[in-house]
Design a protein around this motif. Structure first.
Motif, PDB file in Angstrom:
ATOM      1  N   GLU A 194       0.827  -1.218   0.000  1.00  0.00           N
ATOM      2  CA  GLU A 194       0.000   0.000   0.000  1.00  0.00           C
ATOM      3  C   GLU A 194       0.857   1.263   0.000  1.00  0.00           C
ATOM      4  N   ASN A 195       1.995   1.226   0.691  1.00  0.00           N
ATOM      5  CA  ASN A 195       2.883   2.395   0.730  1.00  0.00           C
ATOM      6  C   ASN A 195       3.407   2.743  -0.661  1.00  0.00           C
ATOM      7  N   ASN A 196       3.779   1.710  -1.430  1.00  0.00           N
ATOM      8  CA  ASN A 196       4.263   1.950  -2.803  1.00  0.00           C
ATOM      9  C   ASN A 196       3.177   2.597  -3.659  1.00  0.00           C
ATOM     10  N   LEU A 197       1.956   2.168  -3.436  1.00  0.00           N
ATOM     11  CA  LEU A 197       0.810   2.718  -4.166  1.00  0.00           C
ATOM     12  C   LEU A 197       0.660   4.208  -3.856  1.00  0.00           C
ATOM     13  N   ASN A 198       0.760   4.535  -2.576  1.00  0.00           N
ATOM     14  CA  ASN A 198       0.616   5.930  -2.145  1.00  0.00           C
ATOM     15  C   ASN A 198       1.722   6.819  -2.725  1.00  0.00           C
ATOM     16  N   LYS A 199       2.937   6.260  -2.792  1.00  0.00           N
ATOM     17  CA  LYS A 199       4.061   7.029  -3.353  1.00  0.00           C
ATOM     18  C   LYS A 199       3.830   7.370  -4.819  1.00  0.00           C
ATOM     19  N   ARG A 200       3.054   6.536  -5.504  1.00  0.00           N
ATOM     20  CA  ARG A 200       2.751   6.771  -6.923  1.00  0.00           C
ATOM     21  C   ARG A 200       1.496   7.628  -7.100  1.00  0.00           C
ATOM     22  N   GLY A 201       1.011   8.216  -5.982  1.00  0.00           N
ATOM     23  CA  GLY A 201      -0.125   9.133  -6.058  1.00  0.00           C
ATOM     24  C   GLY A 201      -1.478   8.467  -6.120  1.00  0.00           C
ATOM     25  N   MET A 202      -1.530   7.192  -5.737  1.00  0.00           N
ATOM     26  CA  MET A 202      -2.808   6.476  -5.758  1.00  0.00           C
ATOM     27  C   MET A 202      -3.189   6.039  -4.350  1.00  0.00           C
ATOM     28  N   VAL A 203      -4.472   5.784  -4.173  1.00  0.00           N
ATOM     29  CA  VAL A 203      -4.954   5.307  -2.869  1.00  0.00           C
ATOM     30  C   VAL A 203      -5.758   4.027  -3.055  1.00  0.00           C
ATOM     31  N   LEU A 204      -5.753   3.215  -2.012  1.00  0.00           N
ATOM     32  CA  LEU A 204      -6.519   1.968  -2.009  1.00  0.00           C
ATOM     33  C   LEU A 204      -7.799   2.207  -1.215  1.00  0.00           C
ATOM     34  N   GLN A 205      -8.927   2.102  -1.894  1.00  0.00           N
ATOM     35  CA  GLN A 205     -10.226   2.213  -1.210  1.00  0.00           C
ATOM     36  C   GLN A 205     -10.610   0.812  -0.741  1.00  0.00           C
ATOM     37  N   LYS A 206     -10.511   0.578   0.568  1.00  0.00           N
ATOM     38  CA  LYS A 206     -10.797  -0.759   1.101  1.00  0.00           C
ATOM     39  C   LYS A 206     -12.285  -0.913   1.398  1.00  0.00           C
ATOM     40  N   GLU A 207     -12.871  -1.906   0.773  1.00  0.00           N
ATOM     41  CA  GLU A 207     -14.280  -2.206   1.024  1.00  0.00           C
ATOM     42  C   GLU A 207     -14.433  -3.270   2.115  1.00  0.00           C
ATOM     43  N   ARG A 208     -13.439  -4.149   2.188  1.00  0.00           N
ATOM     44  CA  ARG A 208     -13.505  -5.237   3.170  1.00  0.00           C
ATOM     45  C   ARG A 208     -12.157  -5.373   3.873  1.00  0.00           C
ATOM     46  N   GLY A 209     -12.197  -5.554   5.197  1.00  0.00           N
ATOM     47  CA  GLY A 209     -10.968  -5.757   5.961  1.00  0.00           C
ATOM     48  C   GLY A 209     -10.733  -7.210   6.317  1.00  0.00           C
ATOM     49  N   SER A 210     -11.748  -8.067   6.028  1.00  0.00           N
ATOM     50  CA  SER A 210     -11.611  -9.489   6.358  1.00  0.00           C
ATOM     51  C   SER A 210     -12.557 -10.303   5.479  1.00  0.00           C
ATOM     52  N   ILE A 218     -13.492 -20.513   1.077  1.00  0.00           N
ATOM     53  CA  ILE A 218     -13.998 -19.153   1.255  1.00  0.00           C
ATOM     54  C   ILE A 218     -15.522 -19.187   1.247  1.00  0.00           C
ATOM     55  N   ILE A 219     -16.124 -18.598   2.282  1.00  0.00           N
ATOM     56  CA  ILE A 219     -17.582 -18.580   2.407  1.00  0.00           C
ATOM     57  C   ILE A 219     -18.183 -17.421   1.622  1.00  0.00           C
ATOM     58  N   ASP A 220     -17.487 -16.279   1.592  1.00  0.00           N
ATOM     59  CA  ASP A 220     -18.018 -15.082   0.929  1.00  0.00           C
ATOM     60  C   ASP A 220     -18.112 -15.281  -0.586  1.00  0.00           C
ATOM     61  N   ASP A 221     -19.001 -14.514  -1.205  1.00  0.00           N
ATOM     62  CA  ASP A 221     -19.161 -14.520  -2.658  1.00  0.00           C
ATOM     63  C   ASP A 221     -17.851 -14.078  -3.310  1.00  0.00           C
ATOM     64  N   LEU A 222     -17.355 -14.871  -4.258  1.00  0.00           N
ATOM     65  CA  LEU A 222     -16.065 -14.594  -4.901  1.00  0.00           C
ATOM     66  C   LEU A 222     -16.082 -13.308  -5.727  1.00  0.00           C
ATOM     67  N   GLU A 223     -17.263 -12.834  -6.104  1.00  0.00           N
ATOM     68  CA  GLU A 223     -17.369 -11.604  -6.903  1.00  0.00           C
ATOM     69  C   GLU A 223     -17.415 -10.344  -6.038  1.00  0.00           C
ATOM     70  N   THR A 224     -17.481 -10.511  -4.718  1.00  0.00           N
ATOM     71  CA  THR A 224     -17.566  -9.351  -3.826  1.00  0.00           C
ATOM     72  C   THR A 224     -16.283  -8.511  -3.920  1.00  0.00           C
ATOM     73  N   VAL A 225     -16.449  -7.200  -4.118  1.00  0.00           N
ATOM     74  CA  VAL A 225     -15.304  -6.290  -4.207  1.00  0.00           C
ATOM     75  C   VAL A 225     -14.706  -6.085  -2.816  1.00  0.00           C
ATOM     76  N   ILE A 226     -13.381  -6.263  -2.708  1.00  0.00           N
ATOM     77  CA  ILE A 226     -12.718  -6.042  -1.418  1.00  0.00           C
ATOM     78  C   ILE A 226     -11.935  -4.729  -1.400  1.00  0.00           C
ATOM     79  N   ALA A 227     -11.516  -4.245  -2.592  1.00  0.00           N
ATOM     80  CA  ALA A 227     -10.756  -2.980  -2.653  1.00  0.00           C
ATOM     81  C   ALA A 227     -10.680  -2.500  -4.097  1.00  0.00           C
ATOM     82  N   SER A 228     -10.444  -1.188  -4.239  1.00  0.00           N
ATOM     83  CA  SER A 228     -10.235  -0.623  -5.577  1.00  0.00           C
ATOM     84  C   SER A 228      -9.167   0.462  -5.490  1.00  0.00           C
ATOM     85  N   VAL A 229      -8.514   0.703  -6.624  1.00  0.00           N
ATOM     86  CA  VAL A 229      -7.407   1.665  -6.681  1.00  0.00           C
ATOM     87  C   VAL A 229      -7.849   2.899  -7.459  1.00  0.00           C
ATOM     88  N   THR A 230      -7.614   4.078  -6.849  1.00  0.00           N
ATOM     89  CA  THR A 230      -7.954   5.331  -7.522  1.00  0.00           C
ATOM     90  C   THR A 230      -6.825   6.331  -7.317  1.00  0.00           C
TER      91      THR A 230
END
Length: 199
Positions: free
Chosen positions: A111-127, A167-179
Motif C-alpha cells: 500500500e505504501n508503494n501505491l501511495n508514493k505513486r499518487g494512488m490510494v486503495l479504497q478498502k471495502e472489506r478488511g476481512s 472461502i464462504i463469501d461470494d467470490l465476486e464481492t469487491v474487497i478494494a479498488s485503486v484510484t
C-alpha cells in the motif's frame, strides 16, 4: 503454542468482573458441549501474548483449572474504548478436527508503494469468512497490490488461499479498488491562496 489456564469464576459476586480486571485478570465465558457455558477468568498478560500470535479471530489452546489441553475459537473479544485493554472474552470449545467458520483479516501488501505513486486503495472489506479446521486457520491472508494501477478492482476471488481453506463469501464481492488520490476542497483552497500570495 502455550495453553491458557482458564480458572472458574463466581458469577454471583457483585462487581466481580471489575474486581478481576483490577487484579490483572480478564473475565470470559466458554461455550461448548462439554463446558456448558463455563464462566472463567484468565491472566491478562498471558491472554495478550497468545492473541498477538493467533490474532483476534484465532484459535487458542486452553486448560480448565489445570486439566488437559483443549482448543477454542475466539468468538468475541471486547476492548475498552479508551485504554484498548481486553475487558471480556467469549470462546467456543472445539471438537477434534471440527470445521469452523471464522473471519480472517486481509493484509494489503504494497500500500505504501501505491501511495508514493499518487494512488490510494479504497478498502471495502478488511476481512473474509473462511471454513477450515482449527489447525489450518491462518492469522491473516495477504494480497499483493504492488503492481496496481488506477482503476484496478480486487475481488474475493483474487485472494490466494491454501487448499485447506474454503472461502464462504461470494467470490465476486469487491474487497478494494485503486484510484488516484483525490484533492479535497481545503487542498484546492490552499493552492489558490498560495497562488494569490505570489501575485
Amino acid at each position: 503454542m502455550n495453553s491458557l489456564n482458564l480458572n472458574k469464576r463466581e458469577a454471583n459476586i457483585p462487581n466481580n468482573a471489575k474486581k478481576l480486571r483490577r487484579t490483572g485478570k480478564v473475565p470470559g465465558i466458554l461455550y461448548g458441549k462439554n463446558s456448558k457455558d463455563f464462566m472463567f477468568e484468565v491472566g491478562e498478560l498471558d491472554l495478550c501474548r497468545e492473541i498477538s500470535k493467533t490474532g483476534e479471530h484465532g484459535v487458542l489452546n486452553f486448560e480448565l483449572d489445570g486439566s488437559s489441553s483443549h482448543k477454542a475459537l475466539i468468538k468475541d473479544l471486547q476492548r475498552d474504548p479508551v485504554s484498548h485493554k481486553i475487558i471480556h472474552l467469549d470462546l467456543e470449545e472445539l471438537e477434534q478436527n471440527q470445521k469452523i467458520i471464522s473471519s480472517v483479516p486481509i493484509h494489503y501488501v504494497g500500500e505504501n508503494n501505491l501511495n508514493k505513486r499518487g494512488m490510494v486503495l479504497q478498502k471495502e472489506r478488511g476481512s473474509i469468512k473462511v471454513e477450515c479446521t482449527a489447525d489450518t486457520l491462518p492469522k491473516h491472508i495477504d494480497i499483493n497490490i504492488n503492481d496496481s494501477n488506477n482503476g484496478y478492482v480486487y475481488r474475493v476471488g483474487d485472494l490466494e488461499v491454501a487448499s485447506e481453506l474454503s472461502i464462504i463469501d461470494d467470490l465476486e464481492t469487491v474487497i478494494a479498488s485503486v484510484t488516484y488520490e483525490r484533492k479535497t476542497v481545503s487542498d484546492d483552497m490552499e493552492e489558490i491562496e498560495e497562488e494569490n500570495s505570489h501575485k
